[in-house]
Design a protein around this motif. Structure first.
Motif, PDB file in Angstrom:
ATOM      1  N   THR A   1      39.667  45.332  45.816  1.00 12.49           N
ATOM      2  CA  THR A   1      39.559  45.650  44.389  1.00 12.49           C
ATOM      3  C   THR A   1      38.120  45.436  43.948  1.00 12.49           C
ATOM      4  O   THR A   1      37.579  44.337  44.096  1.00 12.49           O
TER       5      THR A   1
ATOM      6  N   VAL B   1      40.659  49.921  45.224  1.00 11.16           N
ATOM      7  CA  VAL B   1      41.356  49.849  43.935  1.00 11.16           C
ATOM      8  C   VAL B   1      40.318  49.549  42.861  1.00 11.16           C
ATOM      9  O   VAL B   1      39.506  48.632  43.020  1.00 11.16           O
TER      10      VAL B   1
ATOM     11  N   THR C   1      44.099  46.304  50.638  1.00 12.59           N
ATOM     12  CA  THR C   1      43.303  46.841  49.532  1.00 12.59           C
ATOM     13  C   THR C   1      42.074  45.966  49.311  1.00 12.59           C
ATOM     14  O   THR C   1      42.054  44.801  49.701  1.00 12.59           O
TER      15      THR C   1
ATOM     16  N   ASP D   1      35.017  46.525  40.855  1.00 11.25           N
ATOM     17  CA  ASP D   1      34.710  47.157  39.569  1.00 11.25           C
ATOM     18  C   ASP D   1      33.786  48.353  39.801  1.00 11.25           C
ATOM     19  O   ASP D   1      33.376  48.644  40.929  1.00 11.25           O
TER      20      ASP D   1
ATOM     21  N   SER E   1      39.139  41.719  51.788  1.00  7.21           N
ATOM     22  CA  SER E   1      40.302  42.430  51.255  1.00  7.21           C
ATOM     23  C   SER E   1      41.246  41.471  50.527  1.00  7.21           C
ATOM     24  O   SER E   1      41.082  40.250  50.586  1.00  7.21           O
ATOM     25  N   ALA E   2      42.260  42.030  49.902  1.00  9.38           N
ATOM     26  CA  ALA E   2      43.269  41.233  49.191  1.00  9.38           C
ATOM     27  C   ALA E   2      44.000  40.280  50.133  1.00  9.38           C
ATOM     28  O   ALA E   2      44.414  39.196  49.730  1.00  9.38           O
TER      29      ALA E   2
ATOM     30  N   ALA F   1      39.025  47.856  39.764  1.00  8.62           N
ATOM     31  CA  ALA F   1      39.349  46.614  39.053  1.00  8.62           C
ATOM     32  C   ALA F   1      39.332  46.830  37.546  1.00  8.62           C
ATOM     33  O   ALA F   1      38.582  47.672  37.035  1.00  8.62           O
ATOM     34  N   SER F   2      40.128  46.047  36.840  1.00  4.70           N
ATOM     35  CA  SER F   2      40.029  46.029  35.375  1.00  4.70           C
ATOM     36  C   SER F   2      38.701  45.400  34.998  1.00  4.70           C
ATOM     37  O   SER F   2      38.267  44.429  35.628  1.00  4.70           O
TER      38      SER F   2
ATOM     39  N   ASP G   1      38.636  54.969  42.991  1.00  4.98           N
ATOM     40  CA  ASP G   1      39.979  54.422  43.106  1.00  4.98           C
ATOM     41  C   ASP G   1      40.789  55.356  43.997  1.00  4.98           C
ATOM     42  O   ASP G   1      40.815  56.569  43.780  1.00  4.98           O
TER      43      ASP G   1
ATOM     44  N   PRO H   1      40.804  49.489  34.270  1.00  5.21           N
ATOM     45  CA  PRO H   1      40.014  50.074  35.356  1.00  5.21           C
ATOM     46  C   PRO H   1      39.141  51.185  34.790  1.00  5.21           C
ATOM     47  O   PRO H   1      39.562  51.919  33.887  1.00  5.21           O
TER      48      PRO H   1
ATOM     49  N   ARG I   1      31.613  49.441  43.264  1.00  2.00           N
ATOM     50  CA  ARG I   1      32.045  50.605  44.048  1.00  2.00           C
ATOM     51  C   ARG I   1      30.885  51.530  44.389  1.00  2.00           C
ATOM     52  O   ARG I   1      31.096  52.605  44.953  1.00  2.00           O
TER      53      ARG I   1
END
Length: 155
Positions: free
Chosen positions: A23, A71, A21, A25, A38-39, A73-74, A56, A130, A29
């Motif tokens: 992530t 993904v 993934t 914001d 990536s993660a 992000a918050s 997302d 998110p 994006r």
């Protein structure tokens, strides 16, 4: 960057197996060409034909066969409650991205828009969530400009 795998294809909200993934914001994006990690620490380069708004759940297909899921992000947002149709109209009239959540709206933190909404008697809470706002009225995309492209009317 030439040794890194390239992501030149996006599968929209793909329900396929992914290897990893990334992530991002809402602002991150929206891209055309950018090096990402990536993660799991895999570095790769997104190199799309045109600037694209990733959502997302979208999947970036890498030149080496890997698949990286996007993904959301918050991030700092405002939860807006009150007379939602009226509040949504005012938010949209300012071309402000907005996520519809049933009993509330989400917008990015913006002191000017917050002030306007407070004057419209909205209940506002700061949150970390998110942010995946609605796309444009004419299809997938961003709502932050006043460009109507090939619409039938002119300003």
């Amino acid at each position: 960057m030439s040794d890194l795998p390239l992501a030149q294809q996006v599968q929209r909200a793909a329900a396929c197996a992914t290897d990893d993934t990334v992530t991002l914001d809402y602002d991150a994006r929206f891209l055309r060409r950018k090096k990402l990690t990536s993660a799991q620490g895999v570095a790769f380069v997104v190199d799309l034909e045109q600037t694209t708004s990733l959502d997302d759940g979208d999947v970036l297909e890498l030149s080496n066969g890997g698949r990286i899921a996007v993904v959301a992000a918050s991030e700092a947002v405002l939860e807006v409650r009150g007379d939602l149709p009226r509040l949504a109209w005012h938010i949209g009239n300012r071309h402000t991205p907005c996520q519809m959540c049933g009993d509330h709206l989400l917008i990015q933190q913006d002191p000017v828009i917050r002030h306007m909404l407070e004057h419209l008697h909205a209940d506002i809470c700061e949150a970390q969530r998110p942010f995946t706002p609605e796309g444009g009225a004419y299809g997938h995309g961003r709502t932050h400009s006043h460009d109507h492209g090939h619409s039938a009317h002119a300003h």
